[in-house]
Motif scaffolding. Structure first.
Motif, PDB file in Angstrom:
ATOM      1  N   VAL A 113     -21.159 -13.946   5.505  1.00 53.91           N
ATOM      2  CA  VAL A 113     -20.563 -13.400   4.050  1.00 53.91           C
ATOM      3  C   VAL A 113     -19.265 -13.139   4.552  1.00 53.91           C
ATOM      4  CG1 VAL A 113     -20.872 -11.835   2.273  1.00 53.91           C
ATOM      5  CG2 VAL A 113     -23.016 -12.802   3.368  1.00 53.91           C
ATOM      6  N   HIS A 114     -18.258 -13.336   3.587  1.00 57.11           N
ATOM      7  CA  HIS A 114     -16.847 -12.773   3.390  1.00 57.11           C
ATOM      8  C   HIS A 114     -16.782 -11.732   2.480  1.00 57.11           C
ATOM      9  CE1 HIS A 114     -14.800 -16.298   5.905  1.00 57.11           C
ATOM     10  NE2 HIS A 114     -15.845 -15.844   6.541  1.00 57.11           N
ATOM     11  N   ILE A 115     -15.942 -10.892   2.883  1.00 54.64           N
ATOM     12  CA  ILE A 115     -15.649  -9.875   1.825  1.00 54.64           C
ATOM     13  C   ILE A 115     -14.224 -10.229   1.223  1.00 54.64           C
ATOM     14  CG2 ILE A 115     -15.195  -7.286   1.114  1.00 54.64           C
ATOM     15  CD1 ILE A 115     -18.184  -8.300   2.096  1.00 54.64           C
ATOM     16  N   ASP A 116     -14.100 -10.648   0.178  1.00 56.22           N
ATOM     17  CA  ASP A 116     -12.971 -11.144  -0.533  1.00 56.22           C
ATOM     18  C   ASP A 116     -12.094 -10.176  -1.058  1.00 56.22           C
ATOM     19  OD1 ASP A 116     -10.998 -13.330  -1.415  1.00 56.22           O
ATOM     20  OD2 ASP A 116     -11.808 -12.897  -3.385  1.00 56.22           O
ATOM     21  N   HIS A 117     -10.681 -10.158  -0.781  1.00 54.38           N
ATOM     22  CA  HIS A 117      -9.966  -9.240  -1.554  1.00 54.38           C
ATOM     23  C   HIS A 117      -9.503 -10.142  -2.813  1.00 54.38           C
ATOM     24  CE1 HIS A 117      -9.269  -7.373   2.333  1.00 54.38           C
ATOM     25  NE2 HIS A 117      -9.223  -6.233   1.735  1.00 54.38           N
ATOM     26  N   MET A 118      -9.964  -9.843  -4.028  1.00 49.36           N
ATOM     27  CA  MET A 118      -9.603 -10.676  -5.077  1.00 49.36           C
ATOM     28  C   MET A 118      -7.930 -10.786  -5.186  1.00 49.36           C
ATOM     29  SD  MET A 118     -10.726 -10.175  -8.994  1.00 49.36           S
ATOM     30  CE  MET A 118     -12.121 -10.895  -8.761  1.00 49.36           C
ATOM     31  N   VAL A 119      -7.283 -10.055  -4.996  1.00 49.73           N
ATOM     32  CA  VAL A 119      -5.782 -10.113  -4.817  1.00 49.73           C
ATOM     33  C   VAL A 119      -5.652 -10.136  -3.280  1.00 49.73           C
ATOM     34  CG1 VAL A 119      -3.509  -9.514  -5.189  1.00 49.73           C
ATOM     35  CG2 VAL A 119      -5.276  -8.993  -7.155  1.00 49.73           C
ATOM     36  N   PRO A 120      -5.455 -11.171  -2.676  1.00 51.91           N
ATOM     37  CA  PRO A 120      -5.305 -11.187  -1.194  1.00 51.91           C
ATOM     38  C   PRO A 120      -4.177 -10.633  -1.085  1.00 51.91           C
ATOM     39  CG  PRO A 120      -5.655 -13.642  -2.230  1.00 51.91           C
ATOM     40  CD  PRO A 120      -5.217 -12.833  -3.385  1.00 51.91           C
ATOM     41  N   LEU A 121      -4.410 -10.000   0.605  1.00 53.34           N
ATOM     42  CA  LEU A 121      -3.349  -9.239   1.092  1.00 53.34           C
ATOM     43  C   LEU A 121      -2.057  -9.738   1.137  1.00 53.34           C
ATOM     44  CD1 LEU A 121      -5.590  -7.526   3.917  1.00 53.34           C
ATOM     45  CD2 LEU A 121      -5.299  -7.015   1.463  1.00 53.34           C
ATOM     46  N   ALA A 122      -2.003 -11.198   1.607  1.00 50.13           N
ATOM     47  CA  ALA A 122      -0.786 -11.824   1.625  1.00 50.13           C
ATOM     48  C   ALA A 122       0.018 -11.976   0.202  1.00 50.13           C
ATOM     49  CB  ALA A 122      -0.893 -13.265   2.444  1.00 50.13           C
ATOM     50  N   GLU A 123      -0.797 -12.290  -0.853  1.00 48.33           N
ATOM     51  CA  GLU A 123      -0.437 -12.333  -2.257  1.00 48.33           C
ATOM     52  C   GLU A 123       0.259 -11.057  -2.482  1.00 48.33           C
ATOM     53  OE1 GLU A 123       0.146 -12.677  -6.308  1.00 48.33           O
ATOM     54  OE2 GLU A 123       0.512 -14.384  -4.674  1.00 48.33           O
ATOM     55  N   SER A 124      -0.644  -9.953  -2.293  1.00 47.23           N
ATOM     56  CA  SER A 124      -0.089  -8.713  -2.611  1.00 47.23           C
ATOM     57  C   SER A 124       1.088  -8.077  -1.860  1.00 47.23           C
ATOM     58  CB  SER A 124      -1.114  -7.638  -2.342  1.00 47.23           C
ATOM     59  OG  SER A 124      -1.099  -7.224  -0.706  1.00 47.23           O
ATOM     60  N   TRP A 125       1.502  -8.765  -0.800  1.00 43.93           N
ATOM     61  CA  TRP A 125       2.695  -8.378  -0.150  1.00 43.93           C
ATOM     62  C   TRP A 125       3.899  -9.227  -0.911  1.00 43.93           C
ATOM     63  CZ3 TRP A 125       3.717  -5.784   4.411  1.00 43.93           C
ATOM     64  CH2 TRP A 125       4.981  -5.769   5.044  1.00 43.93           C
ATOM     65  N   ARG A 126       3.698 -10.255  -1.247  1.00 42.85           N
ATOM     66  CA  ARG A 126       5.025 -11.017  -2.176  1.00 42.85           C
ATOM     67  C   ARG A 126       4.897 -10.385  -3.606  1.00 42.85           C
ATOM     68  NH1 ARG A 126       1.664 -15.443   0.328  1.00 42.85           N
ATOM     69  NH2 ARG A 126       0.753 -15.657  -1.705  1.00 42.85           N
ATOM     70  N   ALA A 141      -6.444  -1.968   0.382  1.00 44.65           N
ATOM     71  CA  ALA A 141      -7.196  -2.959   1.294  1.00 44.65           C
ATOM     72  C   ALA A 141      -8.841  -2.780   1.183  1.00 44.65           C
ATOM     73  CB  ALA A 141      -6.939  -3.259   2.614  1.00 44.65           C
ATOM     74  N   ASN A 142      -9.024  -1.279   0.987  1.00 46.10           N
ATOM     75  CA  ASN A 142     -10.425  -0.722   0.880  1.00 46.10           C
ATOM     76  C   ASN A 142     -10.793  -0.269  -0.302  1.00 46.10           C
ATOM     77  OD1 ASN A 142     -11.241  -0.730   3.961  1.00 46.10           O
ATOM     78  ND2 ASN A 142      -9.151  -0.129   3.765  1.00 46.10           N
ATOM     79  N   ASP A 143      -9.978  -0.719  -1.597  1.00 46.50           N
ATOM     80  CA  ASP A 143     -10.533  -0.195  -2.657  1.00 46.50           C
ATOM     81  C   ASP A 143     -11.732  -0.599  -3.403  1.00 46.50           C
ATOM     82  OD1 ASP A 143     -10.325   0.584  -5.394  1.00 46.50           O
ATOM     83  OD2 ASP A 143      -8.726  -0.953  -5.991  1.00 46.50           O
ATOM     84  N   LEU A 144     -12.701   0.277  -3.343  1.00 44.16           N
ATOM     85  CA  LEU A 144     -13.957   0.108  -3.871  1.00 44.16           C
ATOM     86  C   LEU A 144     -14.223   0.516  -5.389  1.00 44.16           C
ATOM     87  CD1 LEU A 144     -16.009   1.605  -0.912  1.00 44.16           C
ATOM     88  CD2 LEU A 144     -16.130  -0.875  -1.495  1.00 44.16           C
ATOM     89  N   ASP A 145     -13.156   1.192  -6.081  1.00 40.04           N
ATOM     90  CA  ASP A 145     -13.091   1.467  -7.463  1.00 40.04           C
ATOM     91  C   ASP A 145     -12.789   0.366  -8.450  1.00 40.04           C
ATOM     92  OD1 ASP A 145     -14.164   4.061  -6.404  1.00 40.04           O
ATOM     93  OD2 ASP A 145     -12.280   4.629  -6.107  1.00 40.04           O
ATOM     94  N   SER A 146     -12.085  -0.569  -8.271  1.00 39.87           N
ATOM     95  CA  SER A 146     -11.725  -1.732  -8.753  1.00 39.87           C
ATOM     96  C   SER A 146     -12.712  -2.842  -8.514  1.00 39.87           C
ATOM     97  CB  SER A 146     -10.215  -1.961  -8.926  1.00 39.87           C
ATOM     98  OG  SER A 146      -9.927  -2.484  -7.551  1.00 39.87           O
TER      99      SER A 146
END
Length: 209
Positions: A113-126, A141-146
């Motif tokens: 099972v992968h825990i996906d960052h809906m907005v990927p970290l690399a995408e967020s960097w850009r 990267a650890n946002d559980l509230d959204s």
């Protein structure tokens, strides 16, 4: 009014039936704002070309952070998003199953099972996080509230990679509405930008709601 009530009742019944038949988790990520709110948030996002990847490193986004007891963020999401999940004293699942809404697949092995960052970290960097402190990036990267974190199949997560909705969408078309609403809300919450193609794709996906 009667027609509206009937429509809402039918829709809610369908959602309840789907949840029961699929055996999905009762929690999952927080429900994203509705379509109307998402459309408003989308209009408020700054539109500009994506920045460069200069200086990017996943280590600049410390994860997974400690949450409660012996649980870190990944283990917390595994417990939250799974069905009949049992964990050991170290909080790691000893049993359970996970329904990946991206590709409508069940995963039985927590290691797959992968825990996906809906907005990927690399995408967020850009999109703006390149200028943040490592501490703020850790919170992101650890946002559980959204809707930023969700348990999905490794196959779908690797297929998505660091793509935005103009480049990748879940193969489960029935999830496009919620996916778009969640993506928009995460970017809005964290003040991240979008590019023009991304905005067009998100607008089209909201049209499926």
């Amino acid at each position: 009014m009667r027609k509206l009530v009937t429509t809402l009742t039918t829709a809610l019944s369908a959602v309840a039936l789907l949840a029961v038949s699929a055996g999905t988790a009762t929690a999952y990520p927080p429900t994203p704002p509705d379509r109307s709110t998402a459309s408003q948030q989308l209009a408020e996002l700054t539109v500009r070309s994506e920045g460069s990847m200069n200086g990017y490193d996943r280590d600049r986004f410390p994860h997974w952070s400690s949450q409660s007891g012996s649980c870190d963020t990944r283990e917390t999401v595994l417990k939250r998003d799974g069905s009949e999940v049992n964990v050991g004293s170290d909080c790691y699942p000893t049993s359970g199953s996970w329904y990946s809404v991206y590709d409508q697949q069940w995963v039985q092995d927590p290691s797959e099972v992968h825990i996906d960052h809906m907005v990927p970290l690399a995408e967020s960097w850009r999109s703006g996080t390149a200028s943040w402190s490592d501490s703020k990036r850790e919170n992101f990267a650890n946002d559980l509230d959204s809707q930023q974190l969700i348990a999905v199949s490794g196959t779908s997560n690797m297929d998505k990679s660091d793509s935005d909705p103009a480049e990748w969408k879940p193969s489960n078309t029935g999830y496009h509405c919620i996916y778009a609403r969640g993506w928009i809300n995460v970017k809005h919450k964290w003040g991240l930008s979008i590019d023009s193609a991304e905005k067009t794709a998100l607008s089209n996906m909201l049209g499926s709601c």
